[in-house]
Enzyme design. Structure first.
Site, PDB file in Angstrom:
ATOM      1  N   ARG A  66      16.588 -15.129 -21.588  1.00 54.62           N
ATOM      2  CA  ARG A  66      17.351 -13.901 -21.658  1.00 54.62           C
ATOM      3  C   ARG A  66      18.812 -14.304 -21.730  1.00 54.62           C
ATOM      4  O   ARG A  66      19.164 -15.452 -21.499  1.00 54.62           O
ATOM      5  CB  ARG A  66      17.139 -13.049 -20.384  1.00 54.62           C
ATOM      6  CG  ARG A  66      15.711 -12.672 -20.113  1.00 54.62           C
ATOM      7  CD  ARG A  66      15.321 -11.447 -20.875  1.00 54.62           C
ATOM      8  NE  ARG A  66      13.977 -11.004 -20.593  1.00 54.62           N
ATOM      9  CZ  ARG A  66      12.914 -11.470 -21.228  1.00 54.62           C
ATOM     10  NH1 ARG A  66      13.028 -12.434 -22.105  1.00 54.62           N
ATOM     11  NH2 ARG A  66      11.726 -10.979 -20.974  1.00 54.62           N
ATOM     12  N   PRO A 122      15.842   0.754 -21.167  1.00 57.79           N
ATOM     13  CA  PRO A 122      16.033   1.705 -20.074  1.00 57.79           C
ATOM     14  C   PRO A 122      15.750   1.051 -18.728  1.00 57.79           C
ATOM     15  O   PRO A 122      14.758   0.346 -18.570  1.00 57.79           O
ATOM     16  CB  PRO A 122      15.028   2.816 -20.380  1.00 57.79           C
ATOM     17  CG  PRO A 122      14.062   2.243 -21.335  1.00 57.79           C
ATOM     18  CD  PRO A 122      14.802   1.212 -22.105  1.00 57.79           C
ATOM     19  N   GLU A 123      16.643   1.249 -17.809  1.00 56.65           N
ATOM     20  CA  GLU A 123      16.455   0.787 -16.444  1.00 56.65           C
ATOM     21  C   GLU A 123      16.437   2.037 -15.559  1.00 56.65           C
ATOM     22  O   GLU A 123      16.303   3.147 -16.072  1.00 56.65           O
ATOM     23  CB  GLU A 123      17.563  -0.209 -16.077  1.00 56.65           C
ATOM     24  CG  GLU A 123      17.554  -1.412 -17.035  1.00 56.65           C
ATOM     25  CD  GLU A 123      18.618  -2.462 -16.756  1.00 56.65           C
ATOM     26  OE1 GLU A 123      19.025  -2.604 -15.596  1.00 56.65           O
ATOM     27  OE2 GLU A 123      19.032  -3.143 -17.708  1.00 56.65           O
ATOM     28  N   ARG A 156      12.957 -16.851  -0.780  1.00 59.03           N
ATOM     29  CA  ARG A 156      12.845 -17.124  -2.214  1.00 59.03           C
ATOM     30  C   ARG A 156      13.818 -18.217  -2.629  1.00 59.03           C
ATOM     31  O   ARG A 156      15.033 -18.078  -2.462  1.00 59.03           O
ATOM     32  CB  ARG A 156      13.140 -15.844  -3.023  1.00 59.03           C
ATOM     33  CG  ARG A 156      12.169 -14.710  -2.733  1.00 59.03           C
ATOM     34  CD  ARG A 156      10.807 -14.963  -3.346  1.00 59.03           C
ATOM     35  NE  ARG A 156      10.853 -14.894  -4.785  1.00 59.03           N
ATOM     36  CZ  ARG A 156      10.608 -13.774  -5.491  1.00 59.03           C
ATOM     37  NH1 ARG A 156      10.299 -12.661  -4.875  1.00 59.03           N
ATOM     38  NH2 ARG A 156      10.670 -13.793  -6.794  1.00 59.03           N
ATOM     39  N   LYS A 185      11.333   1.819 -12.601  1.00 53.00           N
ATOM     40  CA  LYS A 185      11.329   2.233 -14.008  1.00 53.00           C
ATOM     41  C   LYS A 185      10.034   2.929 -14.381  1.00 53.00           C
ATOM     42  O   LYS A 185       9.829   3.274 -15.545  1.00 53.00           O
ATOM     43  CB  LYS A 185      11.525   1.014 -14.909  1.00 53.00           C
ATOM     44  CG  LYS A 185      12.761   0.183 -14.601  1.00 53.00           C
ATOM     45  CD  LYS A 185      12.731  -1.123 -15.367  1.00 53.00           C
ATOM     46  CE  LYS A 185      13.687  -2.132 -14.764  1.00 53.00           C
ATOM     47  NZ  LYS A 185      13.502  -3.475 -15.337  1.00 53.00           N
ATOM     48  N   ARG A 204       9.305  -0.547 -30.312  1.00 56.95           N
ATOM     49  CA  ARG A 204       8.694  -1.862 -30.101  1.00 56.95           C
ATOM     50  C   ARG A 204       7.334  -1.847 -29.404  1.00 56.95           C
ATOM     51  O   ARG A 204       6.727  -2.884 -29.220  1.00 56.95           O
ATOM     52  CB  ARG A 204       9.664  -2.772 -29.348  1.00 56.95           C
ATOM     53  CG  ARG A 204      10.604  -3.477 -30.311  1.00 56.95           C
ATOM     54  CD  ARG A 204      11.771  -4.111 -29.608  1.00 56.95           C
ATOM     55  NE  ARG A 204      12.875  -3.154 -29.509  1.00 56.95           N
ATOM     56  CZ  ARG A 204      14.089  -3.470 -29.109  1.00 56.95           C
ATOM     57  NH1 ARG A 204      14.362  -4.699 -28.745  1.00 56.95           N
ATOM     58  NH2 ARG A 204      15.026  -2.570 -29.054  1.00 56.95           N
TER      59      ARG A 204
END
Length: 301
Positions: free
Chosen positions: A289, A2-3, A179, A61, A118
DNA sequence: AATGTTTCCTGGGTGC
DNA sequence: TGCACCCAGGAAACAT
């Protein structure tokens, strides 16, 4: 997975059920689901039992339900968390970790089930602190109260998200220029902009025509604005879809049924044609990822 | 200080 | 059919 859009659907779904409801009992079946609860602030269940919930607020979130004690029940769904509203006595959901018994003055008795395969998700009671800027801590729908200008301690470091009216675009762009790491890493950094996970990061990068390893500081101001717009568009589109398929009685956010996958252009679509140019989409490893992209539309520059 | 890596988790899917 | 793997990733902790 879920985002932001999935969490907002949960927030909107639970808001009418929890606002004004009294917690009559708490059952914790899996103590690991309380990993983010600090026992030094007191035990979990007694801080809910007999107390009233005042609303449902979300930033990124993170979701929290302010309590009449001045604290909040903080909920994070992690990878596989679900919040399910059930009739009392109903059969236990799979991987049920925590259950709140609610009594609402208008809607009667209800169970709020927290299921999580999880156990990356969590519930916690947390103290509240004022937001630094005096602005609302997060999105609370129609709800408002003394808690509006507060934020739970464990959410204080999380940045505002892109559908927050108080999001600071200039500050975000300035931070971007400082960044040096790849832009996807920055997109996933919840202290820069919150609410974005692996799926919508890939979707936004595709929409903006950017490669995931493009150094953040190398983006022009125009590209930065385009990227933020792409993220916002992707999130809003998913939110619109979720809103239409939403069932007020059962809030179900899962990788399967409740997940808004119909509109995904690149995520999980490796080997299929790029919707823009027809080149086969690829999947690559990045940060342990997976990243999904079009090798033609999203070149490093 | 900023950036990169590891850790926590489990059940559905896969391949033999 | 059975069984040992593999894989998904949000976010904090840890290492560099």
């Amino acid at each position: 997975m879920p985002e932001l859009p999935e969490v907002e659907v949960v927030r909107a779904g639970v808001e009418p059920a929890v606002t004004g409801a009294r917690v009559t009992a708490v059952e914790v079946f899996e103590p690991r689901s309380l990993r983010r609860h600090d026992p030094l602030t007191g035990p979990f269940a007694p801080q809910l039992e007999g107390h009233r919930l005042l609303g449902a607020v979300r930033r990124g979130k993170f979701l929290w339900l302010p309590i009449d004690t001045g604290r909040a029940l903080v909920i994070h769904l992690g990878m596989s968390g679900q919040v399910l509203l059930r009739e009392p006595g109903s059969e236990a959901d799979r991987q049920l970790r925590i259950r709140l018994h609610l009594e609402h003055p208008d809607h009667g008795e209800l169970w709020l089930n927290f299921a999580d395969q999880r156990i990356f998700g969590s519930m916690a009671i947390d103290r509240m602190q004022p937001t630094g800027d005096g602005l609302p801590g997060g999105y609370a729908g129609a709800g408002t109260g003394a808690w509006s200008g507060l934020i739970p301690d464990q959410v204080a470091h999380i940045a505002r998200d892109l559908i927050d009216p108080d999001f600071g675009t200039d500050a975000a762009l300035a931070a971007l220029a400082r960044r040096g790491s790849g832009i996807k890493r920055v997109l996933l950094d919840q202290t820069w902009v919150s609410g974005i996970g692996n799926i919508y990061a890939d979707e936004a990068l595709f929409a903006a025509g950017l490669h995931y390893e493009q150094p953040a500081s190398s983006l022009s101001r125009t590209e930065g604005i385009r990227l933020l717009d792409a993220v916002r568009t992707v999130l809003m589109r998913a939110l619109a879809e979720g809103g239409t398929s939403f069932d007020a009685q059962y809030v179900n956010v899962n990788g399967q049924s409740g997940y808004f996958s119909h509109s995904l252009a690149v995520y999980g679509r490796q080997g299929t044609a790029c919707p823009r140019c027809g080149t086969l989409l690829v999947r690559e490893q990045f940060m342990n990822r997976s990243s999904h992209l079009c090798p033609v539309c999203q070149r490093l520059h």
